[in-house]
Design a protein around this motif. Structure first.
Motif, mmCIF file in Angstrom:
data_model
loop_
_atom_site.group_PDB
_atom_site.id
_atom_site.type_symbol
_atom_site.label_atom_id
_atom_site.label_comp_id
_atom_site.label_asym_id
_atom_site.label_seq_id
_atom_site.Cartn_x
_atom_site.Cartn_y
_atom_site.Cartn_z
ATOM 1 N N SER A 1 38.957 44.085 51.079
ATOM 2 C CA SER A 1 37.639 43.594 50.662
ATOM 3 C C SER A 1 36.713 43.462 51.872
ATOM 4 O O SER A 1 35.538 43.852 51.818
ATOM 5 C CB SER A 1 37.772 42.243 49.959
ATOM 6 O OG SER A 1 38.549 42.350 48.788
ATOM 7 N N GLY B 1 35.582 51.778 36.010
ATOM 8 C CA GLY B 1 36.105 50.434 35.791
ATOM 9 C C GLY B 1 36.091 49.985 34.348
ATOM 10 O O GLY B 1 36.914 49.166 33.944
ATOM 11 N N VAL C 1 35.980 52.115 45.928
ATOM 12 C CA VAL C 1 36.359 50.707 46.094
ATOM 13 C C VAL C 1 37.137 50.220 44.881
ATOM 14 O O VAL C 1 38.118 49.473 45.012
ATOM 15 C CB VAL C 1 35.112 49.832 46.335
ATOM 16 C CG1 VAL C 1 35.481 48.351 46.389
ATOM 17 C CG2 VAL C 1 34.426 50.238 47.643
ATOM 18 N N TYR C 2 36.729 50.658 43.680
ATOM 19 C CA TYR C 2 37.447 50.252 42.466
ATOM 20 C C TYR C 2 38.896 50.712 42.496
ATOM 21 O O TYR C 2 39.806 49.949 42.129
ATOM 22 C CB TYR C 2 36.748 50.809 41.229
ATOM 23 C CG TYR C 2 37.546 50.610 39.963
ATOM 24 C CD1 TYR C 2 37.684 49.338 39.406
ATOM 25 C CD2 TYR C 2 38.180 51.675 39.335
ATOM 26 C CE1 TYR C 2 38.434 49.147 38.255
ATOM 27 C CE2 TYR C 2 38.921 51.495 38.187
ATOM 28 C CZ TYR C 2 39.046 50.227 37.642
ATOM 29 O OH TYR C 2 39.805 50.033 36.510
ATOM 30 N N ILE D 1 40.743 48.267 44.849
ATOM 31 C CA ILE D 1 40.898 46.920 44.281
ATOM 32 C C ILE D 1 41.879 46.941 43.116
ATOM 33 O O ILE D 1 42.745 46.060 42.987
ATOM 34 C CB ILE D 1 39.531 46.373 43.825
ATOM 35 C CG1 ILE D 1 38.578 46.223 45.017
ATOM 36 C CG2 ILE D 1 39.705 45.042 43.105
ATOM 37 C CD1 ILE D 1 38.988 45.197 46.033
ATOM 38 N N ARG D 2 41.776 47.952 42.253
ATOM 39 C CA ARG D 2 42.689 48.047 41.107
ATOM 40 C C ARG D 2 44.129 48.221 41.565
ATOM 41 O O ARG D 2 45.051 47.598 41.014
ATOM 42 C CB ARG D 2 42.280 49.212 40.212
ATOM 43 C CG ARG D 2 43.027 49.274 38.893
ATOM 44 C CD ARG D 2 42.722 50.536 38.123
ATOM 45 N NE ARG D 2 43.307 51.718 38.758
ATOM 46 C CZ ARG D 2 43.266 52.938 38.237
ATOM 47 N NH1 ARG D 2 42.634 53.150 37.084
ATOM 48 N NH2 ARG D 2 43.825 53.966 38.864
ATOM 49 N N MET E 1 31.302 52.995 44.732
ATOM 50 C CA MET E 1 31.884 52.028 43.814
ATOM 51 C C MET E 1 33.210 52.520 43.231
ATOM 52 O O MET E 1 34.151 51.737 43.061
ATOM 53 C CB MET E 1 30.913 51.678 42.684
ATOM 54 C CG MET E 1 31.400 50.518 41.824
ATOM 55 S SD MET E 1 30.232 49.979 40.547
ATOM 56 C CE MET E 1 28.920 49.294 41.549
ATOM 57 N N THR F 1 35.359 44.457 42.094
ATOM 58 C CA THR F 1 34.710 45.568 42.789
ATOM 59 C C THR F 1 33.201 45.365 42.847
ATOM 60 O O THR F 1 32.564 45.588 43.888
ATOM 61 C CB THR F 1 35.028 46.894 42.080
ATOM 62 O OG1 THR F 1 36.441 47.110 42.090
ATOM 63 C CG2 THR F 1 34.333 48.065 42.756
ATOM 64 N N SER G 1 32.029 54.446 38.100
ATOM 65 C CA SER G 1 33.092 53.688 38.776
ATOM 66 C C SER G 1 34.455 53.884 38.126
ATOM 67 O O SER G 1 35.486 53.813 38.788
ATOM 68 C CB SER G 1 32.740 52.192 38.782
ATOM 69 O OG SER G 1 32.769 51.667 37.460
#
Length: 435
Positions: A316, A356, A379-380, A383-384, A376, A230, A354
């Motif tokens: 992405s 994360g 997006v995290y 992606i996760r 963020m 991320t 985030s």
């Protein structure tokens, strides 16, 4: 009559202050914000727990202990609900199938599971303390969810371990008393002493087993690869936008191009602000898929598992474009100050909120609220979900996609409207006489 020399000296002092004082103040304030945000979320996460979701599954059907119908599983689950602070932990009573679904979607950080034969096994274990035979301790399983992050399993183990330790002690005391009562009844009124090993076994009869639910494979950094991936995507959009902005402005003659001690300042190109922004948007859009492919290539080369490569590539690319377009729009609207705003928006406020490294539910409320809109965090989640939850929409990919689309729409609208306004007002990019 005013002295011209005094006026010149005053102007010089103001000019000197503008040169050194303003940058020093801006940097100091930025670093103060950075220190506050970063240290606030990492110093004591357990102190800030709120609404941390853990599933509680009680499957125990009960049995007869000491001649009485008993359901120890229900007693333990009721005790857990009372003992675990509701303002910190969101203990959700679920069925086993629902709990597995919530774990698989990353909606709970762990689960406490009491099996269906728990009371029956407890009775057998009590009998085995005085009657020879093979026996095993009754088990309560605590599932952690390492795919939700590296810190959440520690919280689950701490919360569940402490509560179940108290429950184990309470059950042990009651079980010991039950066995002594039965021995007294069978011994003609006298209560023979339990041998030391029996007392030890009965004192803590429950075996609490902590195990990960769907353990992460090798090459995932213990659940940190999603966070760092991320970071790469955000930096590609944010940093890429700043590089593109500077290089395009230099090429169009709006800023000098420097090479060490040498520089070139091309004549300004007669181009509108809107067309300049469209050019920068086109460059970041064309660069995004190349960068996304590079990230995936490096990840594959390093042995990082990617089960859904196409989805990861597409999301992405989408996220890089959204961040880059928005960052370019902010700079086009605010000029140099836009770079500082971008840094605060995408990095300074984004990293601690985030989720994360530390779950949102373990952050101070002021930081946790930022996760509602901070790029963020969105997006995290995407992606996760792609890397750890098989691109499941319920695991965060759906929210991430819609929020990224919303961010892109805001960026496009902001940039187009403001630069068009500047053009209509004939606010051209030309040097302004210093005052």
């Amino acid at each position: 009559m005013a002295n011209p020399e005094e006026g010149d000296h005053a102007t010089g002092r103001r000019s000197q202050a503008r040169v050194w004082l303003v940058p020093a103040v801006v940097v100091s304030l930025l670093m103060a914000l950075l220190a506050t945000m970063y240290l606030a979320y990492v110093v004591d996460p357990s102190k800030h727990l709120h609404g941390f979701p853990i599933a509680l599954v009680d499957q125990d059907t009960g049995d007869v202990l000491g001649g009485q119908p008993t359901n120890v599983g229900k007693q333990i689950s009721d005790a857990l609900v009372q003992q675990i602070p509701s303002d910190k932990i969101d203990l959700r009573a679920l069925g086993i199938n629902e709990a597995q679904h919530e774990l698989s979607s990353g909606n709970v950080y762990g689960a406490i599971v009491i099996p269906s034969d728990f009371t029956k096994r407890l009775g057998i274990f009590a009998t085995a303390s005085v009657v020879p035979g093979d026996v095993s301790q009754p088990i309560i399983t605590v599932y952690t969810n390492p795919r939700t992050g590296s810190f959440s399993p520690q919280v689950v183990q701490t919360v569940a371990g402490g509560a179940l330790a108290r429950a184990n002690q309470t059950v042990g005391e009651r079980l010991t008393e039950t066995v002594r009562t039965q021995l007294q009844s069978s011994g003609g009124g006298q209560a023979p002493e339990l041998v030391g090993l029996s007392r030890l076994m009965l004192a803590k009869p429950i075996d609490v087993v902590v195990t990960p639910f769907h353990p992460l494979p090798a090459g995932t950094g213990g659940g940190l690869t999603a966070f760092f991936y991320t970071m790469m995507v955000l930096l590609a959009g944010f940093t890429g936008a700043m590089v593109i902005n500077g290089m395009v402005d230099s090429s169009l003659g709006f800023a000098p191009t420097e090479f060490g001690p040498w520089y070139v300042h091309y004549p300004p190109t007669p181009i509108s602000r809107l067309r300049t922004l469209l050019l920068k948007w086109a460059i970041i859009t064309g660069t995004a898929p190349v960068v996304a492919a590079i990230f995936m290539g490096v990840a594959h080369w390093l042995g990082m598992p990617i089960d859904r490569p196409l989805v990861l590539f597409l999301y992405s690319t989408f996220a890089i474009i959204a961040v880059g377009v928005t960052a370019l729009s902010i700079v086009s609207a605010l000029g140099t100050a836009g770079m500082l705003i971008n840094l605060i928006l995408f990095i300074v406020l984004g990293l601690p909120s985030s989720g994360g490294t530390i779950p949102i539910e373990a952050l101070p409320n002021s930081v946790a609220r930022l996760a509602d809109f901070e790029p963020m965090h969105q997006v995290y989640l995407g992606i996760r979900a792609i890397l750890y939850f098989n691109a499941d929409g319920a695991a965060g990919l759906s929210r991430a996609s819609w929020m990224t689309l919303l961010g892109l729409a805001i960026g496009l609208s902001l940039g187009a409207i403001i630069t068009r306004y500047y053009d209509r007002k004939e606010l051209h990019r030309a040097p302004t006489a210093a005052r």
